[in-house]
Design a protein around this motif. Sequence first.
Motif, PDB file in Angstrom:
ATOM      1  N   VAL A  24       0.820  -1.219   0.000  1.00  6.94           N
ATOM      2  CA  VAL A  24       0.000   0.000   0.000  1.00  6.94           C
ATOM      3  C   VAL A  24       0.851   1.265   0.000  1.00  6.94           C
ATOM      4  CG1 VAL A  24      -1.995  -1.154   1.024  1.00  6.94           C
ATOM      5  CG2 VAL A  24      -0.357  -0.016   2.529  1.00  6.94           C
ATOM      6  N   ARG A  25       2.145   1.123  -0.281  1.00  9.37           N
ATOM      7  CA  ARG A  25       3.001   2.306  -0.418  1.00  9.37           C
ATOM      8  C   ARG A  25       2.716   2.986  -1.749  1.00  9.37           C
ATOM      9  NH1 ARG A  25       8.759   0.209  -0.440  1.00  9.37           N
ATOM     10  NH2 ARG A  25       7.726  -1.317  -1.748  1.00  9.37           N
ATOM     11  N   GLU A  26       3.249   4.180  -1.899  1.00 11.02           N
ATOM     12  CA  GLU A  26       3.096   4.909  -3.157  1.00 11.02           C
ATOM     13  C   GLU A  26       3.882   4.196  -4.262  1.00 11.02           C
ATOM     14  OE1 GLU A  26       0.971   7.460  -3.623  1.00 11.02           O
ATOM     15  OE2 GLU A  26       0.413   7.091  -1.537  1.00 11.02           O
ATOM     16  N   THR A  27       3.501   4.434  -5.500  1.00 10.25           N
ATOM     17  CA  THR A  27       4.116   3.767  -6.644  1.00 10.25           C
ATOM     18  C   THR A  27       5.624   3.982  -6.680  1.00 10.25           C
ATOM     19  OG1 THR A  27       2.056   4.100  -7.844  1.00 10.25           O
ATOM     20  CG2 THR A  27       3.980   3.508  -9.154  1.00 10.25           C
ATOM     21  N   LEU A  56     -10.896 -11.944  -3.144  1.00  7.49           N
ATOM     22  CA  LEU A  56      -9.972 -12.248  -2.046  1.00  7.49           C
ATOM     23  C   LEU A  56     -10.627 -12.147  -0.667  1.00  7.49           C
ATOM     24  CD1 LEU A  56      -6.879 -10.245  -3.364  1.00  7.49           C
ATOM     25  CD2 LEU A  56      -7.221 -12.735  -3.449  1.00  7.49           C
ATOM     26  N   LYS A  57     -11.923 -11.871  -0.618  1.00 10.13           N
ATOM     27  CA  LYS A  57     -12.586 -11.632   0.675  1.00 10.13           C
ATOM     28  C   LYS A  57     -12.408 -12.770   1.674  1.00 10.13           C
ATOM     29  CE  LYS A  57     -15.839  -7.961   0.297  1.00 10.13           C
ATOM     30  NZ  LYS A  57     -17.189  -7.485   0.452  1.00 10.13           N
ATOM     31  N   ASN A  58     -12.336 -13.996   1.190  1.00 14.37           N
ATOM     32  CA  ASN A  58     -12.176 -15.138   2.096  1.00 14.37           C
ATOM     33  C   ASN A  58     -10.787 -15.765   2.017  1.00 14.37           C
ATOM     34  OD1 ASN A  58     -14.880 -15.113   3.163  1.00 14.37           O
ATOM     35  ND2 ASN A  58     -15.533 -15.790   1.148  1.00 14.37           N
ATOM     36  N   GLU A  59      -9.892 -15.081   1.320  1.00 13.56           N
ATOM     37  CA  GLU A  59      -8.515 -15.570   1.170  1.00 13.56           C
ATOM     38  C   GLU A  59      -7.593 -14.826   2.142  1.00 13.56           C
ATOM     39  OE1 GLU A  59      -7.767 -18.011  -1.064  1.00 13.56           O
ATOM     40  OE2 GLU A  59      -9.891 -18.055  -1.613  1.00 13.56           O
ATOM     41  N   GLU A  60      -6.437 -15.412   2.406  1.00 11.61           N
ATOM     42  CA  GLU A  60      -5.447 -14.733   3.235  1.00 11.61           C
ATOM     43  C   GLU A  60      -4.788 -13.626   2.408  1.00 11.61           C
ATOM     44  OE1 GLU A  60      -1.501 -15.648   5.962  1.00 11.61           O
ATOM     45  OE2 GLU A  60      -2.270 -17.212   4.624  1.00 11.61           O
ATOM     46  N   VAL A  61      -4.769 -12.428   2.965  1.00 11.27           N
ATOM     47  CA  VAL A  61      -4.173 -11.273   2.309  1.00 11.27           C
ATOM     48  C   VAL A  61      -3.206 -10.620   3.294  1.00 11.27           C
ATOM     49  CG1 VAL A  61      -4.609  -8.987   1.307  1.00 11.27           C
ATOM     50  CG2 VAL A  61      -6.232 -10.856   0.906  1.00 11.27           C
ATOM     51  N   VAL A  62      -1.994 -10.334   2.834  1.00  7.81           N
ATOM     52  CA  VAL A  62      -1.015  -9.614   3.655  1.00  7.81           C
ATOM     53  C   VAL A  62      -0.863  -8.216   3.069  1.00  7.81           C
ATOM     54  CG1 VAL A  62       1.422  -9.469   4.341  1.00  7.81           C
ATOM     55  CG2 VAL A  62       0.234 -11.678   4.376  1.00  7.81           C
ATOM     56  N   VAL A  63      -0.984  -7.206   3.912  1.00  6.88           N
ATOM     57  CA  VAL A  63      -0.764  -5.826   3.474  1.00  6.88           C
ATOM     58  C   VAL A  63       0.531  -5.321   4.106  1.00  6.88           C
ATOM     59  CG1 VAL A  63      -3.174  -5.224   2.995  1.00  6.88           C
ATOM     60  CG2 VAL A  63      -2.302  -4.973   5.313  1.00  6.88           C
ATOM     61  N   HIS A  64       1.245  -4.486   3.360  1.00 10.26           N
ATOM     62  CA  HIS A  64       2.468  -3.914   3.926  1.00 10.26           C
ATOM     63  C   HIS A  64       2.721  -2.527   3.368  1.00 10.26           C
ATOM     64  CE1 HIS A  64       5.690  -3.846   0.849  1.00 10.26           C
ATOM     65  NE2 HIS A  64       4.987  -4.792   0.263  1.00 10.26           N
ATOM     66  N   CYS A  65       3.505  -1.763   4.137  1.00  8.72           N
ATOM     67  CA  CYS A  65       3.968  -0.446   3.700  1.00  8.72           C
ATOM     68  C   CYS A  65       5.433  -0.338   4.123  1.00  8.72           C
ATOM     69  CB  CYS A  65       3.096   0.672   4.300  1.00  8.72           C
ATOM     70  SG  CYS A  65       3.105   0.702   6.104  1.00  8.72           S
ATOM     71  N   ALA A  72      -1.552  -0.828   8.516  1.00  4.45           N
ATOM     72  CA  ALA A  72      -2.516  -1.032   9.605  1.00  4.45           C
ATOM     73  C   ALA A  72      -3.850  -0.382   9.232  1.00  4.45           C
ATOM     74  CB  ALA A  72      -1.980  -0.459  10.912  1.00  4.45           C
ATOM     75  N   SER A  73      -3.799   0.789   8.617  1.00  5.13           N
ATOM     76  CA  SER A  73      -5.016   1.454   8.144  1.00  5.13           C
ATOM     77  C   SER A  73      -5.675   0.640   7.038  1.00  5.13           C
ATOM     78  CB  SER A  73      -4.694   2.856   7.613  1.00  5.13           C
ATOM     79  OG  SER A  73      -4.214   3.678   8.644  1.00  5.13           O
ATOM     80  N   ALA A  74      -4.859   0.094   6.129  1.00  3.47           N
ATOM     81  CA  ALA A  74      -5.387  -0.722   5.032  1.00  3.47           C
ATOM     82  C   ALA A  74      -6.055  -1.979   5.577  1.00  3.47           C
ATOM     83  CB  ALA A  74      -4.268  -1.094   4.061  1.00  3.47           C
ATOM     84  N   LYS A  75      -5.429  -2.603   6.575  1.00  2.00           N
ATOM     85  CA  LYS A  75      -5.996  -3.808   7.187  1.00  2.00           C
ATOM     86  C   LYS A  75      -7.363  -3.494   7.787  1.00  2.00           C
ATOM     87  CE  LYS A  75      -5.295  -7.088  10.964  1.00  2.00           C
ATOM     88  NZ  LYS A  75      -4.409  -7.532  12.047  1.00  2.00           N
ATOM     89  N   ALA A  76      -7.442  -2.403   8.566  1.00  2.00           N
ATOM     90  CA  ALA A  76      -8.712  -2.028   9.198  1.00  2.00           C
ATOM     91  C   ALA A  76      -9.779  -1.740   8.142  1.00  2.00           C
ATOM     92  CB  ALA A  76      -8.502  -0.813  10.101  1.00  2.00           C
ATOM     93  N   GLN A  84     -12.022 -11.271   5.432  1.00  2.00           N
ATOM     94  CA  GLN A  84     -11.998 -12.116   6.625  1.00  2.00           C
ATOM     95  C   GLN A  84     -10.607 -12.423   7.172  1.00  2.00           C
ATOM     96  OE1 GLN A  84     -14.963 -13.089   8.082  1.00  2.00           O
ATOM     97  NE2 GLN A  84     -15.813 -11.716   6.539  1.00  2.00           N
ATOM     98  N   ASN A  85      -9.572 -12.343   6.338  1.00  2.00           N
ATOM     99  CA  ASN A  85      -8.277 -12.886   6.724  1.00  2.00           C
ATOM    100  C   ASN A  85      -7.144 -11.951   6.288  1.00  2.00           C
ATOM    101  OD1 ASN A  85      -6.271 -14.635   7.539  1.00  2.00           O
ATOM    102  ND2 ASN A  85      -6.799 -16.270   6.123  1.00  2.00           N
ATOM    103  N   VAL A  86      -7.152 -10.724   6.826  1.00  2.00           N
ATOM    104  CA  VAL A  86      -6.140  -9.726   6.460  1.00  2.00           C
ATOM    105  C   VAL A  86      -5.080  -9.666   7.556  1.00  2.00           C
ATOM    106  CG1 VAL A  86      -5.709  -7.320   5.819  1.00  2.00           C
ATOM    107  CG2 VAL A  86      -7.914  -8.379   5.275  1.00  2.00           C
ATOM    108  N   ARG A  87      -3.825  -9.715   7.146  1.00  2.00           N
ATOM    109  CA  ARG A  87      -2.703  -9.652   8.091  1.00  2.00           C
ATOM    110  C   ARG A  87      -1.770  -8.514   7.691  1.00  2.00           C
ATOM    111  NH1 ARG A  87      -0.349 -15.637   8.609  1.00  2.00           N
ATOM    112  NH2 ARG A  87       0.292 -14.888  10.658  1.00  2.00           N
ATOM    113  N   ASN A  88      -1.251  -7.821   8.679  1.00  2.00           N
ATOM    114  CA  ASN A  88      -0.302  -6.742   8.450  1.00  2.00           C
ATOM    115  C   ASN A  88       1.110  -7.319   8.587  1.00  2.00           C
ATOM    116  OD1 ASN A  88       0.924  -4.241   8.194  1.00  2.00           O
ATOM    117  ND2 ASN A  88       0.051  -3.376  10.045  1.00  2.00           N
ATOM    118  N   LEU A  89       2.011  -6.924   7.712  1.00  2.00           N
ATOM    119  CA  LEU A  89       3.402  -7.347   7.804  1.00  2.00           C
ATOM    120  C   LEU A  89       4.075  -6.530   8.909  1.00  2.00           C
ATOM    121  CD1 LEU A  89       5.789  -9.014   6.758  1.00  2.00           C
ATOM    122  CD2 LEU A  89       6.216  -7.197   5.088  1.00  2.00           C
ATOM    123  N   VAL A  90       4.446  -7.198   9.988  1.00  2.00           N
ATOM    124  CA  VAL A  90       5.055  -6.536  11.156  1.00  2.00           C
ATOM    125  C   VAL A  90       6.348  -5.842  10.747  1.00  2.00           C
ATOM    126  CG1 VAL A  90       6.005  -6.879  13.460  1.00  2.00           C
ATOM    127  CG2 VAL A  90       4.021  -8.222  12.725  1.00  2.00           C
TER     128      VAL A  90
END
Length: 99
Positions: A24-27, A56-65, A72-76, A84-90
Amino acid sequence: MTDITPAELKERQAAGTAPTIIDVRETWENAEASITGSQNIPLGELPGKLDDLEHLKNEEVVVHCKGGGRSASAKAFLQQQGFQNVRNLVGGMQAYQQA
């Protein structure tokens, strides 16, 4: 769903079981460095891309910046939209590059 560590994500990638990864970072940030296999959807463009992500609503999705704040905003946001299954990359891209 709990967040995912860079080490866990790298293990999953090595095993060929990596989830969908959304940067979710800028291009321009993505152009500097990106995680193999990730798709770049800047945070501000995420609401307009929901139709493209519907499958992807029921698939595992990882978001990162870069460090974890924007993702964290994207996950929320995605969870509010029924994902259903969104995870943030720590630690974000910074931690991933050091792992």
